[in-house]
Design a protein around this motif. Structure first.
Motif, PDB file in Angstrom:
ATOM      1  N   UNK A   1      36.904  -9.884  76.843  1.00 23.42           N
ATOM      2  CA  UNK A   1      38.464  -9.693  77.066  1.00 23.42           C
ATOM      3  C   UNK A   1      38.710  -8.058  76.765  1.00 23.42           C
ATOM      4  N   UNK A   2      39.369  -7.289  77.843  1.00 26.09           N
ATOM      5  CA  UNK A   2      39.706  -5.901  77.408  1.00 26.09           C
ATOM      6  C   UNK A   2      38.641  -5.065  77.948  1.00 26.09           C
ATOM      7  N   UNK A   3      37.685  -5.355  78.348  1.00 25.16           N
ATOM      8  CA  UNK A   3      36.437  -4.733  78.717  1.00 25.16           C
ATOM      9  C   UNK A   3      36.845  -3.232  79.625  1.00 25.16           C
ATOM     10  N   UNK A   4      37.418  -3.942  80.481  1.00 30.17           N
ATOM     11  CA  UNK A   4      37.798  -2.987  81.859  1.00 30.17           C
ATOM     12  C   UNK A   4      39.007  -2.233  81.552  1.00 30.17           C
ATOM     13  N   UNK A   5      39.793  -1.930  82.745  1.00 28.87           N
ATOM     14  CA  UNK A   5      40.811  -0.933  82.452  1.00 28.87           C
ATOM     15  C   UNK A   5      41.947  -1.310  81.239  1.00 28.87           C
ATOM     16  N   UNK A   6      41.972  -2.625  81.058  1.00 31.49           N
ATOM     17  CA  UNK A   6      43.143  -2.996  80.072  1.00 31.49           C
ATOM     18  C   UNK A   6      42.790  -2.441  78.752  1.00 31.49           C
ATOM     19  N   UNK A   7      41.471  -2.241  78.295  1.00 33.05           N
ATOM     20  CA  UNK A   7      41.129  -1.717  76.864  1.00 33.05           C
ATOM     21  C   UNK A   7      40.733  -0.253  77.069  1.00 33.05           C
ATOM     22  N   UNK A   8      41.019   0.372  78.164  1.00 30.49           N
ATOM     23  CA  UNK A   8      40.474   1.651  78.376  1.00 30.49           C
ATOM     24  C   UNK A   8      41.784   2.918  78.630  1.00 30.49           C
TER      25      UNK A   8
END
Length: 436
Positions: free
Chosen positions: A72-79
């Motif tokens: 969870x959050x590895x992509x754009x959501x966490x960057x």
């Protein structure tokens, strides 16, 4: 049958060495799919959209399984920069001209209320993500930007938002820099620690009974006798309904989905912790800010007192060194006169851009629901799109959606997107210099 053969744009599935990853709350339960399951709704992708959808379904008593190639959050959501911004990339009057009548007004209201949905969700479940709802400032970087600022404040005020135009020294005090002379304040905006928000959503979903599986990349997606069946390396899931929420990391699980958006890479940089005696002059009222450059620059303070800047360039490749250089330069131009900036972190990732700069909802097959293309408005809009996809899975009529359902349309000459992004970046940066 559609089989996934691409590799997430050659991105490593390991978390980037970012400030957000270093300081985020813990993910309570991280496990890999190693069994064969059946559920009511299958969700592919555990960013804000997928997790928001899972929570809404669980609140309505519907079981779901969430699969992610990483976590969870590895992509754009966490960057991203962590700015919660109202509205879409297109101004409300433009949207209402493209979609006249009820639909246009519904789209504008949807985007206007999106930050409130985020902050209410955080409050409802007590998500520890350093949420601050003190407003967003957009200062003008160019002459064209000044017109945009005045227009944007006016059209939102006409739609009931308590906007404010700030000029001169008053603006300088709110921002902590004398680089800009005019801007507008949107009280709906704010900030979060985005990776903590993603993990918080995952933890909430799991507490509601949602099964989330990490390191479980979907290798095959088929429809058999009205059931969606996905296979991973060590397991499978069957469900009558499926939500695809992969964002810019769309693969060819769905025909032409990856070719209908342009994955654009933007970067974030963060300084070492700035002494409190100095940082009290940077965005002292708790605002966040993004200016009007064609390649905008976003800046904010992190919860632990660092200057975090994002944007200012784009590339279709994995290398972000040029973007980082532009961000460092922008930071010096904004704050370097009064602060010695020592940079501690640099990271990047892809977000999805559509040709019309509006989010898209697709239903290419029966009981398949997809949203993509937040165009840099990801935190608020993607959270709300997840709720809308969940409502569709629950039977809501297409006519009730705030975003029209459209066919997946591949972008012409998509295979040359890397060259196109590079040329567009150079041109937009030239526009900014010419008009500043």
């Amino acid at each position: 049958m559609i089989t996934s053969t691409t590799d997430l744009l050659k991105e490593s599935l390991i978390l980037p060495n970012s400030l957000w990853a270093e300081t985020a709350i813990k993910l309570i339960d991280k496990k890999k799919l190693v069994e064969n399951l059946e559920t009511e709704v299958l969700i592919i992708g555990s960013g804000f959209t997928g997790l928001s959808a899972a929570i809404h379904l669980a609140e309505q008593g519907i079981n779901s399984v969430v699969l992610d190639a990483s976590e969870p959050g590895w992509g754009a959501s966490g960057r991203n920069n962590g700015q919660v911004i109202a509205g879409l990339k297109q101004d409300p009057d433009i949207i209402e001209s493209i979609y006249p009548g009820k639909l246009g007004r519904k789209m504008v209201d949807f985007s206007s209320n999106a930050p409130t949905v985020v902050f209410n969700l955080i409050k409802k479940y007590g998500i520890n993500c350093n949420a601050v709802n003190k407003g967003w400032i957009q200062p003008a970087f160019t002459k064209k930007g000044e017109k945009a600022v005045l227009h944007r404040a006016k059209v939102w005020e006409e739609r009931g938002v308590n906007t404010e135009i700030i000029e001169g020294n008053d603006l300088n005090k709110l921002l902590g820099t004398s680089k800009y002379h005019i801007g507008w304040v949107d009280p709906r905006g704010g900030s979060i620690q985005p990776f903590s928000y993603a993990r918080g959503l995952a933890n909430v979903a799991q507490s509601l009974g949602v099964k989330i599986y990490c390191d479980s990349k979907v290798l095959e997606l088929v429809n058999r006798n009205g059931l969606w069946v996905v296979k991973t390396e060590n397991g499978s899931v069957k469900a009558p309904k499926i939500i695809i929420a992969t964002g810019a990391y769309a693969e060819n699980l769905v025909k032409n989905l990856d070719k209908s958006i342009v994955p654009v890479r933007t970067a974030q940089v963060a300084t070492k912790i700035i002494p409190e005696s100095i940082r009290e002059f940077i965005l002292p009222k708790g605002h966040v800010s993004s200016d009007t450059r064609e390649l905008l620059t976003s800046f904010r303070l992190s919860p632990d007192g660092r200057l975090v800047m994002g944007g200012s360039g784009a590339t279709a490749g994995l290398d972000h060194s040029k973007i980082v250089g532009y961000l460092h330069q922008s930071g010096e131009e904004l704050f370097g006169k009064n602060i010695k900036l020592e940079w501690d972190y640099a990271w990047s990732g892809y977000f999805a851009v559509t040709t019309d700069h509006l989010p898209h909802i697709h239903e290419p097959q029966h009981n398949m629901y997809i949203s993509v293309g937040c165009n840099g408005r990801g935190i608020a809009i993607s959270t709300c799109l997840g709720i809308e996809l969940a409502k569709r899975a629950l039977g809501q009529l297409v006519t009730e959606l705030p975003i029209p359902v459209s066919k997946i349309k591949p972008i012409a000459f998509h295979e040359f997107r890397s060259v196109g992004v590079k040329v567009a970046t150079i041109f937009k940066r030239f526009q900014d210099r010419l008009d500043s």
